[in-house]
Motif scaffolding. Sequence first.
Motif, mmCIF file in Angstrom:
data_model
loop_
_atom_site.group_PDB
_atom_site.id
_atom_site.type_symbol
_atom_site.label_atom_id
_atom_site.label_comp_id
_atom_site.label_asym_id
_atom_site.label_seq_id
_atom_site.Cartn_x
_atom_site.Cartn_y
_atom_site.Cartn_z
ATOM 1 N N MET A 1 55.379 6.659 23.175
ATOM 2 C CA MET A 1 55.374 6.912 25.167
ATOM 3 C C MET A 1 53.742 6.785 25.371
ATOM 4 O O MET A 1 52.811 6.950 24.841
ATOM 5 C CB MET A 1 56.026 7.821 25.246
ATOM 6 C CG MET A 1 57.770 8.568 24.634
ATOM 7 S SD MET A 1 58.533 9.485 25.486
ATOM 8 C CE MET A 1 57.638 11.118 24.133
ATOM 9 N N HIS A 2 54.102 5.942 26.458
ATOM 10 C CA HIS A 2 52.257 6.176 26.760
ATOM 11 C C HIS A 2 52.635 6.228 28.673
ATOM 12 O O HIS A 2 54.215 6.066 28.800
ATOM 13 C CB HIS A 2 51.527 4.907 26.992
ATOM 14 C CG HIS A 2 52.326 3.748 27.168
ATOM 15 N ND1 HIS A 2 53.326 3.322 26.700
ATOM 16 C CD2 HIS A 2 51.577 2.270 28.036
ATOM 17 C CE1 HIS A 2 53.392 1.968 27.147
ATOM 18 N NE2 HIS A 2 52.709 1.915 27.624
ATOM 19 N N ILE A 3 51.237 5.888 29.782
ATOM 20 C CA ILE A 3 51.634 5.767 30.431
ATOM 21 C C ILE A 3 50.436 4.725 31.005
ATOM 22 O O ILE A 3 49.292 4.382 29.868
ATOM 23 C CB ILE A 3 51.238 7.360 31.687
ATOM 24 C CG1 ILE A 3 49.771 7.722 31.673
ATOM 25 C CG2 ILE A 3 52.330 8.414 31.559
ATOM 26 C CD1 ILE A 3 49.357 9.254 32.128
ATOM 27 N N THR A 4 49.878 4.092 32.401
ATOM 28 C CA THR A 4 49.276 3.660 32.397
ATOM 29 C C THR A 4 47.952 4.229 33.866
ATOM 30 O O THR A 4 48.913 4.282 34.867
ATOM 31 C CB THR A 4 49.452 2.261 32.536
ATOM 32 O OG1 THR A 4 50.074 1.344 31.901
ATOM 33 C CG2 THR A 4 48.106 1.292 33.120
ATOM 34 N N THR A 5 47.411 4.531 33.806
ATOM 35 C CA THR A 5 46.154 5.131 34.988
ATOM 36 C C THR A 5 45.999 4.172 35.647
ATOM 37 O O THR A 5 46.415 2.468 35.508
ATOM 38 C CB THR A 5 45.104 5.675 34.146
ATOM 39 O OG1 THR A 5 44.040 4.565 33.176
ATOM 40 C CG2 THR A 5 45.309 6.657 32.850
ATOM 41 N N GLY A 6 44.834 5.089 36.752
ATOM 42 C CA GLY A 6 45.215 3.583 38.030
ATOM 43 C C GLY A 6 43.788 2.962 37.422
ATOM 44 O O GLY A 6 43.966 2.305 38.770
ATOM 45 N N ASP A 7 43.275 3.340 36.485
ATOM 46 C CA ASP A 7 41.950 2.322 36.391
ATOM 47 C C ASP A 7 42.527 0.933 34.461
ATOM 48 O O ASP A 7 41.562 0.966 34.383
ATOM 49 C CB ASP A 7 40.481 2.680 35.962
ATOM 50 C CG ASP A 7 40.601 3.871 34.711
ATOM 51 O OD1 ASP A 7 41.844 4.211 34.304
ATOM 52 O OD2 ASP A 7 39.720 3.946 33.778
ATOM 53 N N ASN A 8 44.007 1.646 34.264
ATOM 54 C CA ASN A 8 44.779 0.128 34.086
ATOM 55 C C ASN A 8 44.136 0.612 32.973
ATOM 56 O O ASN A 8 44.133 0.203 31.685
ATOM 57 C CB ASN A 8 43.921 -1.066 34.333
ATOM 58 C CG ASN A 8 45.314 -2.123 33.784
ATOM 59 O OD1 ASN A 8 46.260 -2.024 33.284
ATOM 60 N ND2 ASN A 8 45.390 -3.205 33.559
ATOM 61 N N VAL A 9 44.729 1.913 32.057
ATOM 62 C CA VAL A 9 43.908 2.345 30.921
ATOM 63 C C VAL A 9 45.202 2.989 30.632
ATOM 64 O O VAL A 9 46.095 3.759 30.780
ATOM 65 C CB VAL A 9 42.972 3.203 30.442
ATOM 66 C CG1 VAL A 9 42.691 3.934 28.877
ATOM 67 C CG2 VAL A 9 41.692 3.038 31.052
ATOM 68 N N ARG A 10 46.063 2.576 28.712
ATOM 69 C CA ARG A 10 46.872 3.362 28.306
ATOM 70 C C ARG A 10 46.956 4.242 27.811
ATOM 71 O O ARG A 10 45.533 4.960 26.760
ATOM 72 C CB ARG A 10 47.549 1.828 27.215
ATOM 73 C CG ARG A 10 48.410 2.758 26.560
ATOM 74 C CD ARG A 10 48.911 1.570 25.384
ATOM 75 N NE ARG A 10 49.366 2.559 24.158
ATOM 76 C CZ ARG A 10 50.887 2.473 24.296
ATOM 77 N NH1 ARG A 10 50.689 0.999 24.341
ATOM 78 N NH2 ARG A 10 51.401 2.990 22.609
ATOM 79 N N ILE A 11 47.493 5.824 28.536
ATOM 80 C CA ILE A 11 47.324 6.990 27.276
ATOM 81 C C ILE A 11 48.896 6.936 26.546
ATOM 82 O O ILE A 11 49.782 7.781 27.322
ATOM 83 C CB ILE A 11 46.908 7.995 28.905
ATOM 84 C CG1 ILE A 11 45.525 7.977 29.098
ATOM 85 C CG2 ILE A 11 46.518 9.261 28.291
ATOM 86 C CD1 ILE A 11 44.425 7.483 28.615
ATOM 87 N N ALA A 12 48.108 7.577 25.484
ATOM 88 C CA ALA A 12 49.810 7.586 24.385
ATOM 89 C C ALA A 12 50.031 9.025 24.424
ATOM 90 O O ALA A 12 48.589 9.771 24.195
ATOM 91 C CB ALA A 12 49.830 7.304 22.743
ATOM 92 N N TYR A 13 50.950 9.170 24.360
ATOM 93 C CA TYR A 13 51.200 11.003 23.798
ATOM 94 C C TYR A 13 52.893 10.955 24.168
ATOM 95 O O TYR A 13 53.237 10.217 23.247
ATOM 96 C CB TYR A 13 51.415 11.333 26.147
ATOM 97 C CG TYR A 13 52.299 11.067 26.717
ATOM 98 C CD1 TYR A 13 54.016 11.541 26.566
ATOM 99 C CD2 TYR A 13 52.642 9.624 27.372
ATOM 100 C CE1 TYR A 13 55.582 11.372 27.211
ATOM 101 C CE2 TYR A 13 53.185 9.764 28.591
ATOM 102 C CZ TYR A 13 55.089 10.370 27.754
ATOM 103 O OH TYR A 13 55.978 9.720 28.486
ATOM 104 N N ARG A 14 53.043 12.817 23.228
ATOM 105 C CA ARG A 14 54.178 12.827 23.084
ATOM 106 C C ARG A 14 54.542 14.611 22.936
ATOM 107 O O ARG A 14 53.694 15.318 23.158
ATOM 108 C CB ARG A 14 53.935 13.071 21.167
ATOM 109 C CG ARG A 14 54.965 13.087 20.447
ATOM 110 C CD ARG A 14 54.820 13.782 18.614
ATOM 111 N NE ARG A 14 55.377 14.211 18.239
ATOM 112 C CZ ARG A 14 55.857 14.479 16.998
ATOM 113 N NH1 ARG A 14 54.822 13.385 16.352
ATOM 114 N NH2 ARG A 14 56.953 14.750 16.183
ATOM 115 N N CYS A 15 55.953 14.577 23.171
ATOM 116 C CA CYS A 15 56.358 15.649 23.903
ATOM 117 C C CYS A 15 57.249 16.538 22.219
ATOM 118 O O CYS A 15 57.938 15.699 22.112
ATOM 119 C CB CYS A 15 56.654 15.445 25.037
ATOM 120 S SG CYS A 15 56.255 15.742 26.211
#
Length: 258
Positions: A1-15
């Motif tokens: 899973m990931h989000i895209t930040t305000g400066d258009n960078v993918r940040i991958a994460y896991r819960c």
Amino acid sequence: MHITTGDNVRIAYRCDGAQHLPVLILSNSIGTSYHMWDGTAQALAQHFRVLRFDTRGHGASGVPPGDYSLDRMGRDVLELMDALRIGRAHFLGLSLGGFIGQWLAIHAPQRIARLVLSNTAASLGPDGFDQQIAAVRAAPDMRQIAEGFLGRWFPPAMLQAGGPVIAHFRAMLLATERQGLAGALAAVRDADLRRSARLIEAPTLVIAGADDTVTSARHGAELAAAIPGARLLTLPSVHLPNVELPQAYLDAVLHFLH
């Protein structure tokens, strides 16, 4: 899973862990991905909703060009929390992750409940960082760089024995793009929280390694002294006590967060 930040960078994460549990965010060291917590996360997930993420430049997250800043890395975490509708969380950061934890507790105190700062410092730079960054950018690949990091992270006997743990961390280092490592080194070079750490209000545990040559026991003691009411725990380890002394590390973190 990931989000895209305000400066258009993918940040991958896991819960991991049940959704009704309090959230604990884990932040990795430089040169690793969120898999550096693999040996700890499942045990923590019995007590918390554990959120792990790859710092920009690392793991499955994006690798933007140029130098990174601690301010931007901290905002990555806030954007991740906003996207997942997490108002407030505990935070455990090791090394670079500890710098990010300090920034969050200073600049977004309402978002951080309890704070664990592991094997980190309020300041490490700037001496030597420009040469290290230049060497990373000039290297043909990550092989020699990876061995250098491993030598600073683990005790000699553990390195000589090898095994799956060392192989796991070597693989993370080799998978790290040189630009991501160099960008993150610049953030550490430029970070100086020695004065602003005194503004941290969250209950804080500082964990240091007695034999740590990256962020020394002195760095940990100075950081704990700067943060009002902080506790200091010095473990007989090098830079990654979560790996070297997993049970003692887990016990300390759980005791503090409960």
